[in-house]
Design a protein around this motif. Structure first.
Motif, mmCIF file in Angstrom:
data_model
loop_
_atom_site.group_PDB
_atom_site.id
_atom_site.type_symbol
_atom_site.label_atom_id
_atom_site.label_comp_id
_atom_site.label_asym_id
_atom_site.label_seq_id
_atom_site.Cartn_x
_atom_site.Cartn_y
_atom_site.Cartn_z
ATOM 1 N N PRO A 54 0.746 -1.300 0.317
ATOM 2 C CA PRO A 54 0.054 0.510 -0.280
ATOM 3 C C PRO A 54 0.799 1.158 -0.390
ATOM 4 C CG PRO A 54 -0.262 -1.145 2.337
ATOM 5 C CD PRO A 54 0.210 -2.069 1.228
ATOM 6 N N VAL A 55 1.168 2.543 -1.142
ATOM 7 C CA VAL A 55 1.806 3.117 -1.336
ATOM 8 C C VAL A 55 0.662 4.621 -1.404
ATOM 9 C CG1 VAL A 55 1.251 3.254 -3.298
ATOM 10 C CG2 VAL A 55 3.496 3.610 -2.541
ATOM 11 N N GLU A 56 0.774 5.538 -0.885
ATOM 12 C CA GLU A 56 0.723 6.504 -0.658
ATOM 13 C C GLU A 56 0.596 7.419 -1.867
ATOM 14 O OE1 GLU A 56 -1.741 8.217 2.136
ATOM 15 O OE2 GLU A 56 -1.174 6.140 2.966
ATOM 16 N N ASN A 57 1.763 7.615 -2.172
ATOM 17 C CA ASN A 57 2.076 8.871 -3.638
ATOM 18 C C ASN A 57 3.286 8.151 -4.068
ATOM 19 O OD1 ASN A 57 0.102 10.458 -3.296
ATOM 20 N ND2 ASN A 57 1.028 11.265 -1.257
ATOM 21 N N ALA A 58 3.457 9.085 -5.402
ATOM 22 C CA ALA A 58 4.948 8.224 -5.975
ATOM 23 C C ALA A 58 5.136 8.492 -7.037
ATOM 24 C CB ALA A 58 4.736 6.449 -6.881
ATOM 25 N N PHE A 59 6.908 9.074 -6.614
ATOM 26 C CA PHE A 59 7.234 10.183 -8.365
ATOM 27 C C PHE A 59 8.404 9.451 -8.648
ATOM 28 C CE2 PHE A 59 9.754 12.796 -9.962
ATOM 29 C CZ PHE A 59 9.271 14.309 -10.805
ATOM 30 N N SER A 60 8.777 9.723 -10.201
ATOM 31 C CA SER A 60 9.816 9.106 -10.852
ATOM 32 C C SER A 60 10.451 10.267 -11.350
ATOM 33 C CB SER A 60 9.996 7.423 -11.813
ATOM 34 O OG SER A 60 11.166 7.827 -12.394
ATOM 35 N N LEU A 61 12.064 10.447 -11.210
ATOM 36 C CA LEU A 61 12.339 11.913 -12.630
ATOM 37 C C LEU A 61 12.136 11.568 -14.153
ATOM 38 C CD1 LEU A 61 13.583 14.823 -12.845
ATOM 39 C CD2 LEU A 61 15.518 13.853 -12.007
ATOM 40 N N LYS A 84 28.834 13.670 -7.560
ATOM 41 C CA LYS A 84 27.738 14.763 -7.778
ATOM 42 C C LYS A 84 27.095 15.150 -8.094
ATOM 43 C CE LYS A 84 30.636 16.518 -11.266
ATOM 44 N NZ LYS A 84 31.100 18.542 -11.566
ATOM 45 N N THR A 85 26.893 14.175 -9.083
ATOM 46 C CA THR A 85 25.571 13.659 -9.723
ATOM 47 C C THR A 85 24.339 13.488 -9.465
ATOM 48 O OG1 THR A 85 26.695 12.565 -12.106
ATOM 49 C CG2 THR A 85 24.981 12.090 -11.893
ATOM 50 N N GLY A 86 24.663 12.775 -8.324
ATOM 51 C CA GLY A 86 23.508 12.748 -7.064
ATOM 52 C C GLY A 86 22.862 14.436 -7.318
ATOM 53 N N LYS A 87 23.815 15.712 -6.868
ATOM 54 C CA LYS A 87 23.028 16.978 -6.241
ATOM 55 C C LYS A 87 22.533 16.841 -7.693
ATOM 56 C CE LYS A 87 24.509 20.985 -5.141
ATOM 57 N NZ LYS A 87 25.764 22.101 -4.054
ATOM 58 N N ILE A 88 22.750 16.940 -8.665
ATOM 59 C CA ILE A 88 22.159 17.542 -10.079
ATOM 60 C C ILE A 88 20.871 16.507 -10.330
ATOM 61 C CG2 ILE A 88 22.642 16.981 -12.917
ATOM 62 C CD1 ILE A 88 25.743 17.035 -12.217
ATOM 63 N N LEU A 89 21.170 15.612 -9.868
ATOM 64 C CA LEU A 89 19.671 15.425 -10.493
ATOM 65 C C LEU A 89 18.843 15.154 -9.452
ATOM 66 C CD1 LEU A 89 20.280 10.734 -11.115
ATOM 67 C CD2 LEU A 89 20.064 13.487 -12.455
ATOM 68 N N ALA A 90 18.926 15.481 -7.936
ATOM 69 C CA ALA A 90 18.231 16.192 -6.984
ATOM 70 C C ALA A 90 17.449 17.910 -7.431
ATOM 71 C CB ALA A 90 18.397 16.481 -5.870
ATOM 72 N N ASN A 91 18.379 18.678 -7.946
ATOM 73 C CA ASN A 91 18.144 20.094 -9.193
ATOM 74 C C ASN A 91 17.252 19.250 -9.991
ATOM 75 O OD1 ASN A 91 19.814 21.658 -6.568
ATOM 76 N ND2 ASN A 91 21.926 20.941 -8.131
ATOM 77 N N TRP A 92 17.107 18.760 -10.580
ATOM 78 C CA TRP A 92 16.556 18.395 -11.750
ATOM 79 C C TRP A 92 14.828 18.294 -11.212
ATOM 80 C CZ3 TRP A 92 19.436 14.903 -15.345
ATOM 81 C CH2 TRP A 92 20.689 15.723 -16.232
ATOM 82 N N THR A 93 14.871 17.340 -10.237
ATOM 83 C CA THR A 93 13.932 16.849 -9.237
ATOM 84 C C THR A 93 13.351 17.892 -8.581
ATOM 85 O OG1 THR A 93 14.442 14.448 -8.601
ATOM 86 C CG2 THR A 93 12.832 15.390 -7.700
ATOM 87 N N THR A 94 14.246 18.740 -8.134
ATOM 88 C CA THR A 94 13.027 20.020 -7.208
ATOM 89 C C THR A 94 12.394 21.027 -8.440
ATOM 90 O OG1 THR A 94 15.074 21.604 -7.267
ATOM 91 C CG2 THR A 94 15.243 20.045 -5.626
ATOM 92 N N LEU A 211 9.792 7.808 -4.128
ATOM 93 C CA LEU A 211 10.724 8.871 -4.961
ATOM 94 C C LEU A 211 11.646 8.049 -5.601
ATOM 95 C CD1 LEU A 211 11.350 10.881 -6.444
ATOM 96 C CD2 LEU A 211 12.478 12.037 -4.062
ATOM 97 N N VAL A 212 11.839 7.928 -6.868
ATOM 98 C CA VAL A 212 12.972 7.170 -7.624
ATOM 99 C C VAL A 212 13.477 8.020 -8.827
ATOM 100 C CG1 VAL A 212 12.269 4.774 -7.053
ATOM 101 C CG2 VAL A 212 11.605 6.287 -9.560
ATOM 102 N N MET A 213 14.891 7.697 -8.955
ATOM 103 C CA MET A 213 14.806 8.767 -10.477
ATOM 104 C C MET A 213 14.711 8.385 -11.445
ATOM 105 S SD MET A 213 19.293 8.552 -8.287
ATOM 106 C CE MET A 213 19.433 9.531 -7.332
ATOM 107 N N ALA A 214 14.434 7.123 -11.718
ATOM 108 C CA ALA A 214 14.268 5.828 -12.767
ATOM 109 C C ALA A 214 13.543 5.346 -12.486
ATOM 110 C CB ALA A 214 14.998 6.042 -13.665
ATOM 111 N N VAL A 215 12.542 4.789 -13.145
ATOM 112 C CA VAL A 215 11.382 3.946 -13.654
ATOM 113 C C VAL A 215 11.369 3.378 -14.843
ATOM 114 C CG1 VAL A 215 9.573 5.154 -15.023
ATOM 115 C CG2 VAL A 215 8.938 3.122 -13.834
#
Length: 217
Positions: A54-61, A84-94, A211-215
């Motif tokens: 049972p999931v509440e909400n979900a998102f993939s970048l 540092k790629t993690g920070k770049i992907l986080a910025n794309w996510t926000t 929340l996942v980076m990719a599906v």
């Protein structure tokens, strides 16, 4: 900087010289398949999760496809020592994720086994999670979930072996009544996030979102 002149940062896809803070050039950026999913609405990630827990909400970048730029980005993060790629992907996510009235109470990411962490030198999800936590002003806890077994990368396992793994994770401290956002890099079979989600759900009166980076397409 002399190092920037001698070893300029290059687009991971086409090899063009780009700014030191970038990952890909503008041309290649346009090739990335962002999902444009809405966190609080029904979407393919939420549908996949609901088949497992049972999931509440979900998102993939973005979408994860074989031989795609997205796959190359994830592999740069996980296997090429480009933390540092993690920070770049986080910025794309926000730029694309709006929690609206469903803001989580806590962020947790899928842990590495200590042996794997030592081998890689970093958890590819930590900087991503920390950047998001800072932007959205949500607490995070890197130690709430423990990986109980050392195993080879999910990408190297067949589906049968993945399904046979029992109790791969455990919750390390008491937690109840929280809306928890569980973060992972790629959603493939969903076995990893499902295992952790059930541990969190069984730990107390918690709700879990993903929340996942990719599906995987």
């Amino acid at each position: 900087m002399i190092l920037d002149l001698l070893f300029p940062n290059r687009c991971i896809h086409c090899n063009r010289i780009i700014d030191s803070e970038l990952l890909v050039c503008d041309i290649c950026f346009s090739q990335i398949r962002f999902t444009h999913y809405h966190y609080s609405e029904n979407n393919p990630v939420k549908e996949k999760c609901n088949l497992l827990f049972p999931v509440e909400n979900a998102f993939s970048l973005f979408q994860f496809e074989k031989e795609s730029l997205t796959r190359k980005i994830i592999h740069e993060l996980k296997y090429k020592s480009r933390e540092k790629t993690g920070k770049i992907l986080a910025n794309w996510t926000t730029e694309r994720l709006d929690f609206k009235d469903e803001k989580p109470d806590l962020m947790v990411s899928v842990p590495l086994h200590p042996k794997k962490l030592k081998e890689r030198g970093y958890n590819q999800l930590h900087l991503f999670t920390e950047t998001l936590a800072s932007f959205y002003k949500i607490p995070f806890n890197h130690n709430l979930i423990k990986r109980n077994h050392y195993s080879k990368a999910q990408a190297l396992k067949d589906k049968k072996h993945r399904a046979e793994t029992e109790n791969p994770f455990s919750v390390t401290e008491s937690i109840s009544g929280k809306n928890i956002l569980l973060i992972d890099d790629v959603f493939t079979t969903g076995n990893t996030v499902s295992s952790i989600a059930w541990e969190l759900l069984n730990a107390g009166d918690n709700r879990v979102s993903i929340l996942v980076m990719a599906v995987d397409a």
